[in-house]
Design an enzyme around this catalytic site. Structure first.
Site, PDB file in Angstrom:
ATOM      1  N   ARG A 160       0.840  -1.214   0.000  1.00  0.00           N
ATOM      2  CA  ARG A 160       0.000   0.000   0.000  1.00  0.00           C
ATOM      3  C   ARG A 160       0.862   1.247   0.000  1.00  0.00           C
ATOM      4  O   ARG A 160       1.932   1.282   0.612  1.00  0.00           O
ATOM      5  CB  ARG A 160      -0.864   0.031   1.272  1.00  0.00           C
ATOM      6  CG  ARG A 160      -2.048  -0.908   1.188  1.00  0.00           C
ATOM      7  CD  ARG A 160      -3.030  -0.616   2.254  1.00  0.00           C
ATOM      8  NE  ARG A 160      -2.535  -0.995   3.586  1.00  0.00           N
ATOM      9  CZ  ARG A 160      -3.316  -0.929   4.653  1.00  0.00           C
ATOM     10  NH1 ARG A 160      -4.539  -0.436   4.537  1.00  0.00           N
ATOM     11  NH2 ARG A 160      -2.854  -1.297   5.814  1.00  0.00           N
ATOM     12  N   ASP A 205       6.670  -3.731  10.253  1.00  0.00           N
ATOM     13  CA  ASP A 205       5.208  -3.624  10.390  1.00  0.00           C
ATOM     14  C   ASP A 205       4.754  -3.835  11.821  1.00  0.00           C
ATOM     15  O   ASP A 205       3.752  -3.243  12.265  1.00  0.00           O
ATOM     16  CB  ASP A 205       4.487  -4.580   9.431  1.00  0.00           C
ATOM     17  CG  ASP A 205       4.932  -6.019   9.581  1.00  0.00           C
ATOM     18  OD1 ASP A 205       4.312  -6.886   8.917  1.00  0.00           O
ATOM     19  OD2 ASP A 205       5.892  -6.279  10.312  1.00  0.00           O
ATOM     20  N   SER A 256       8.403  -4.919   5.994  1.00  0.00           N
ATOM     21  CA  SER A 256       8.139  -6.017   6.945  1.00  0.00           C
ATOM     22  C   SER A 256       9.088  -7.185   6.784  1.00  0.00           C
ATOM     23  O   SER A 256       8.661  -8.339   6.545  1.00  0.00           O
ATOM     24  CB  SER A 256       6.699  -6.464   6.785  1.00  0.00           C
ATOM     25  OG  SER A 256       5.859  -5.332   6.793  1.00  0.00           O
TER      26      SER A 256
HETATM   27  C1  0WK Z   1      -1.438  -4.872   7.735  1.00  0.00           C
HETATM   28  C2  0WK Z   1      -0.285  -3.917   7.977  1.00  0.00           C
HETATM   29  C3  0WK Z   1       0.952  -4.402   7.295  1.00  0.00           C
HETATM   30  C4  0WK Z   1       1.244  -5.812   7.743  1.00  0.00           C
HETATM   31  C5  0WK Z   1       0.051  -6.663   7.484  1.00  0.00           C
HETATM   32  C6  0WK Z   1       0.297  -8.037   7.998  1.00  0.00           C
HETATM   33  O1  0WK Z   1      -0.594  -2.633   7.494  1.00  0.00           O
HETATM   34  O2  0WK Z   1       2.022  -3.576   7.569  1.00  0.00           O
HETATM   35  O3  0WK Z   1       2.369  -6.289   7.077  1.00  0.00           O
HETATM   36  O4  0WK Z   1      -1.078  -6.158   8.146  1.00  0.00           O
HETATM   37  O5  0WK Z   1      -0.805  -8.826   7.741  1.00  0.00           O
HETATM   38  P1  0WK Z   1      -0.950  -9.706   6.429  1.00  0.00           P
HETATM   39  O6  0WK Z   1      -1.413  -8.797   5.375  1.00  0.00           O
HETATM   40  O7  0WK Z   1       0.371 -10.318   6.156  1.00  0.00           O
HETATM   41  O8  0WK Z   1      -1.962 -10.712   6.778  1.00  0.00           O
HETATM   42  C1  BGC Z   2       9.227 -10.746   8.791  1.00  0.00           C
HETATM   43  C2  BGC Z   2       8.946  -9.686   9.828  1.00  0.00           C
HETATM   44  C3  BGC Z   2       7.496  -9.228   9.726  1.00  0.00           C
HETATM   45  C4  BGC Z   2       6.573 -10.414   9.778  1.00  0.00           C
HETATM   46  C5  BGC Z   2       5.157 -10.011   9.663  1.00  0.00           C
HETATM   47  C6  BGC Z   2       8.195 -11.832   8.877  1.00  0.00           C
HETATM   48  O1  BGC Z   2       8.393 -12.729   7.853  1.00  0.00           O
HETATM   49  O2  BGC Z   2      10.506 -11.292   8.979  1.00  0.00           O
HETATM   50  O3  BGC Z   2       9.784  -8.626   9.662  1.00  0.00           O
HETATM   51  O4  BGC Z   2       7.239  -8.393  10.811  1.00  0.00           O
HETATM   52  O5  BGC Z   2       6.875 -11.302   8.747  1.00  0.00           O
HETATM   53  O6  BGC Z   2       4.855  -9.411   8.483  1.00  0.00           O
END
Ligand code: 0WK
Ligand code: BGC
Ligand code: 0WK
Ligand code: BGC
Length: 929
Positions: free
Chosen positions: A552, A670, A616
């Site tokens: 994003r 993140d 992240s």
């Molecule tokens: C939303 C956050 C972002 C993070 C994500 C993790 O804005 O920074 O990396 O959540 O959740 P995912 O999309 O991997 O399920």
């Molecule tokens: C990364 C982290 C991150 C996490 C959640 C992991 O794979 O090493 O830096 O915070 O994923 O997104």
């Protein structure tokens, strides 16, 4: 002899010399005349083959109606799925308890099925005990009936010195119509026979029994079977052709192996399943009205379930004696018997039992028994009264066997047609006191069946040991499947001690990671964020959010003071796999392309906004805007990035595009962005948790504990733990399963991020797929068919776990998800898949809970507190969308860190807001410096 002669239609062959020949001829004529006169009186009960074929045809039509989902509700034959999909296959083995409720006797049994060394055939040992069932219990409160069953079971265990401690698998033969969606579940549709206990209709009989049993006995009710099914399985133990179960006892019923594709109420098109026809209800819709006599109507009107069980009331043991009594009573009132003298006994319901009928039809002593029974009814029978009454019994019981024959003929014809066979060879397993004890019943039935279905070679096998041996077989199959399944899933079940030890290992990882030059797999990376927002932040910021499900770009407007607020404008951009795993340059050019598009979209290309970059991945930071990528994780593997400064790579890319400029003020993980974003709402938020594609946590650590130099004077700093790396040194090998190792082997970062691969969204679906693959290869799932779909990595996305595990999802929908994945499944398969998903996600949540417990307890001890109140800012699709993940995680933290009161605050805005707040703080600190 005369009677046998009449029965077999060859009387004259028996008499030796002329004098006795005349006498027997006279007797025969006398006998026949009386019988004929009874036959005339009971003309309506004498069914000839055309009528039986007509009934059989109606029966077949009703079977079809019952099998179809549309017409099942209106059908009298409920054709209930039993979830028994095979007859015994020789692999059944073990010790089982069995409870047999619903026939004339209530029995508790122990069945031992053993395969003796060097012997082909298995041996079956049974111990049984019949227990009384007081009448008042049959029509009293349902719970009292089941409490009685439980008491008797306990008594049986004590009597037979069977340990109460040991877990006993139990098969429950419950001889009433139950709607089953699984072998160990069944809702009672209605009572029948002389049962009418209150409060149980519509209830699950397995649960009801479990609740009654739960006090003081460790019994696992694995299977609920109807007595017809138990009988079929019992006889199937010795005769593989036994695919029909028949009961002609207190009640009557039949089951048979139907093609799964014909059973609409159950999913799956291949193979067979045993269907409990509940044929006792045939005619409840009037289909037999043209065969009902006034006596049948009287029986029905006087029964505890008028209008119900029409066929049963014309056939089974609970009613045959009463039918005879009503006929004899009517004939007496008409002066056709006993000179019309009716006695009170003859007027009394139940005075003539089916056992009496059987006795009166004895070949040899039939007439004498008849006389004795009539004398007991204070009647004064003449010889022809006896012959007449005996013949009434014959007509009544003959009609019963004829009707059973018609029903059976319908079933056998259907099986033969299902299998497109010219002739069908099949065995029918039978039980029930009427069939067993009535002298002529069995033979009559066999004869008429063979006449009605000449193209079926039918063998009738009497079940010597009741239905419980069969129930034990069904339980053995259930136990084997469950055991195998549990065996695979047991490795996912973590005990409290194991979770405590994971907590300790995480704690050790945290501690080690804080050490300078540590090689701890838990990297404990300084974030250069020293405090959470204080509300004075303000300004416009650009934020990038890379590393989660979506990339994003955001514009964040922060207002401080009274009208403090944060407003976001953002746009999502896909990151194609080839970019994730291409060159670093391509990746950062793609990022800059998106920024450019966004700045056009918000019309701020010229603004040179301060930017906060949520990145992240593990970055070793030397400052708030300097961070070297330690290693990629999740699905990223862009080249020429690891070991390089991420901010530099972004700056280079912006330069390469040369269209706009930004001031990269901060790079944040993140978890840190999430913590900051939530701390803006709740100042007590000092931990950031991501349970999404990846898994990670950060928290405010005391600077004194961080042995890394040049970190300044502040009290605390936010540490990005990168807990995903725990286990890379093998410290989790005792809980890592073969399925986890398979996922790791197939991942793009083999040997890395072991904790993450047990806990995060990118991997849970794959762990499930590996388990399903193994269960299928072992024949426990999908009929052992390993499809290409099942072999396809990534096909079982974690979102499916969340969908499959949501409680409101009926098994049907589980099936449609599996269907969508190209996995043909049965109902049982759906149950297993749901269980596997549950085991994998529960472990993930518990492990995250154990990790979190280590973090909060560390903070508490850091601060020398007995009790810690703290808030965790959370984000990630797994935590947000999975129906149980968050609850299990929170419960685990409570259990493992009881001195910490943790509040969980979902980050609504994502970490972009956090990144902007950090940028605001860093910007102000830069200005003040
Ligand atoms: C939303 C956050 C972002 C993070 C994500 C993790 O804005 O920074 O990396 O959540 O959740 P995912 O999309 O991997 O399920
Ligand atoms: C990364 C982290 C991150 C996490 C959640 C992991 O794979 O090493 O830096 O915070 O994923 O997104
Ligand atoms: C014996 C079986 C039992 C079944 C009974 C039926 O073990 O499960 O219910 O036969 O016959 P009844 O006892 O009603 O005559
Ligand atoms: C019940 C059946 C049972 C049969 C024989 C009927 O009344 O509805 O479930 O199989 O009796 O016991």
């Amino acid at each position: 002899m005369i009677r046998r002669g009449v029965e077999e239609g060859n009387i004259l062959t028996h008499s030796a010399d002329s004098a006795s020949f005349c006498l027997s001829l006279l007797l025969l004529l006398f006998f026949l005349s009386v019988s004929l006169f009874v036959d005339r009186f009971l003309y309506a009960m004498r069914l000839h083959d055309d009528q039986l074929r007509d009934i059989s045809a109606r029966f077949q039509a009703e079977m079809k109606k019952g099998l179809s989902a549309e017409s099942n509700a209106a059908a009298t034959l409920k054709m209930l799925p039993t979830h028994v999909c095979s007859t015994p296959d020789g692999s059944e083995n073990g010790e089982f308890l069995a409870v047999d409720l619903g026939g004339s006797k209530f029995k508790v049994l122990q069945v031992k099925v053993r395969k003796e060394a060097g012997r082909v055939r298995r041996s079956v040992e049974m111990q049984e005990q019949t227990y009384p069932l007081p009448k008042e219990l049959l029509i009293g409160r349902g719970v009292e009936l089941f409490d009685h069953v439980s008491e008797c079971l306990k008594d049986f265990l004590l009597q037979k010195k069977i340990s109460l401690e040991k877990k006993h698998p139990l098969g429950f033969t419950f001889s009433f119509p139950c709607q089953q969606t699984a072998l160990n579940q069944g809702l009672l549709l209605n009572w029948s026979k002389n049962y009418w206990a209150r409060g149980l209709q519509g209830k699950d009989m397995v649960n009801t029994l479990r609740q009654a049993i739960s006090r003081g006995m460790d019994v696992d009710v694995l299977a609920l079977v109807n007595d017809t099914v138990g009988t079929m399985m019992t006889c199937g133990f010795d005769d593989q052709h036994c695919e029909v179960g028949l009961i002609i006892g207190t009640g009557t019923n039949a089951c048979y192996m139907e093609e799964l594709r014909h059973i609409d109420l159950v999913e799956g098109d291949e193979g067979r399943m045993c269907v409990n026809t509940e044929w006792g209800a045939f005619g409840d819709d009037g289909a037999l009205d043209d065969y009902l006599t006034e006596f049948d109507r009287d029986i029905d009107a006087a029964s505890i379930n008028p209008g119900k069980q029409c066929l049963e009331k014309m056939v089974s043991g609970l009613y045959l004696g009463e039918l005879v009594r009503l006929v004899v009573l009517k004939m007496t009132k008409l002066g056709l018997l006993f000179d019309g003298r009716v006695t009170d006994a003859l007027r009394t319901k139940g005075k003539i039992t089916t056992a009496h009928v059987a006795a009166m039809e004895q070949y040899k002593d039939g007439l004498k028994n008849t006389r004795d029974i009539l004398l007991d009814l204070s009647l004064n029978p003449s010889p022809d009264d006896c012959i007449a009454v005996q013949h009434v019994c014959t007509v009544v019981s003959f009609r019963s066997s004829n009707l059973v024959a018609a029903g059976l003929a319908a079933i056998l014809t259907r099986i033969r047609q299902n299998r497109k066979l010219k002739t069908l060879r099949i065995t029918v397993g039978v039980d029930g006191t009427v069939y067993k004890t009535h002298p002529q019943y069995a033979k009559r039935l066999h004869k008429v069946v063979r006449r009605l279905v000449p193209d079926c070679h039918v063998r009738f096998v009497l079940s010597e040991s009741g239905s419980s041996k069969g129930a034990a077989m069904v339980t053995a199959v259930a136990q084997r499947v469950t055991a195998r399944r549990h065996q695979s899933l047991s490795s996912f079940r973590l005990s409290r001690d194991q979770l405590r030890s994971v907590k300790a290992r995480m704690r050790a990882g945290l501690e080690a990671g804080l050490k300078s030059n540590s090689h701890s797999p838990v990297k404990m990376l300084p974030s250069y964020v020293f405090r959470t927002p204080d509300g004075t932040e303000c300004g416009k910021y650009l934020a990038l959010d890379l590393g989660g499900t979506n990339f994003r770009v955001l514009l964040v407007k922060i207002r401080s003071g009274l009208r403090r607020s944060v407003r976001l404008y953002n746009k999502l951009y896909p990151i194609p796999l080839e970019i994730m795993q291409g060159t670093g340059e391509e990746l950062f050019d793609h990022i800059v392309h998106c920024i450019s598009d966004f700045l056009d979209y918000v019309g701020m290309k010229k603004a040179r906004l301060p930017l906060g970059f949520t990145f992240s991945f593990p970055c070793l930071q030397a400052a708030i805007n300097v961070g070297t990528l330690v290693s990629w994780t999740k699905g990223f593997k862009a080249t020429d990035c690891e070991g390089n400064d991420v901010v530099d790579m972004l700056r280079e890319a912006i330069k390469r595009r040369n269209e706009f400029d930004v001031d990269i003020v901060a790079i944040v993980n993140d978890t840190v962005g999430t913590m900051m974003s939530c701390a803006y709402e709740d100042p007590q938020c000092e931990i950031g948790l991501i349970a999404g594609t990846g898994s990670n946590v950060c928290y405010m650590e005391e600077l004194r504990n961080i042995e890394k130099n040049g970190l300044g004077e502040m009290q605390r700093m936010c540490i990005n733990t990168e807990w995903g790396g725990l286990g890379e040194d093998g410290c989790l090998d005792d809980i890592i399963t073969e399925y986890d190792n398979a996922v790791d082997r197939e991942s793009i970062n083999h040997g890395r991020q072991r904790f993450e691969k047990l806990t995060s969204g990118l991997y849970l679906g794959e762990v499930v797929r590996q388990v399903l693959l193994d269960l299928t290869r072992r024949g426990l799932l999908f009929k052992g068919r390993v499809t290409e779909a099942l072999k396809t990595p990534g096909i079982f996305e974690t979102k499916y776990l969340s969908q499959i595990e949501s409680d409101r999802l009926a098994l049907l929908q589980v099936r449609s998800i599996l269907q969508h994945l190209g996995l043909d499944s049965t109902c049982d398969d759906s149950i297993i898949v749901k269980e596997v998903c549950g085991a994998v996600s529960r472990r993930a949540a518990q492990l995250c809970g154990a990790g979190m417990a280590a973090v909060v307890d560390k903070i508490r001890e850091n601060r020398g507190l007995d009790q810690l109140n703290i808030t965790v800012g959370v984000d990630g699709t797994l935590y947000k969308l999975h129906p149980h993940f968050s609850t299990v995680l929170q419960e685990t933290v409570v259990a493992l860190a009881p001195q910490c009161y943790v509040t969980y605050l979902l980050s609504e805005e994502g970490s972009g807001r956090g990144a902007a707040l950090i940028t605001a703080v860093a910007r102000r600190d830069q200005v003040e410096m």
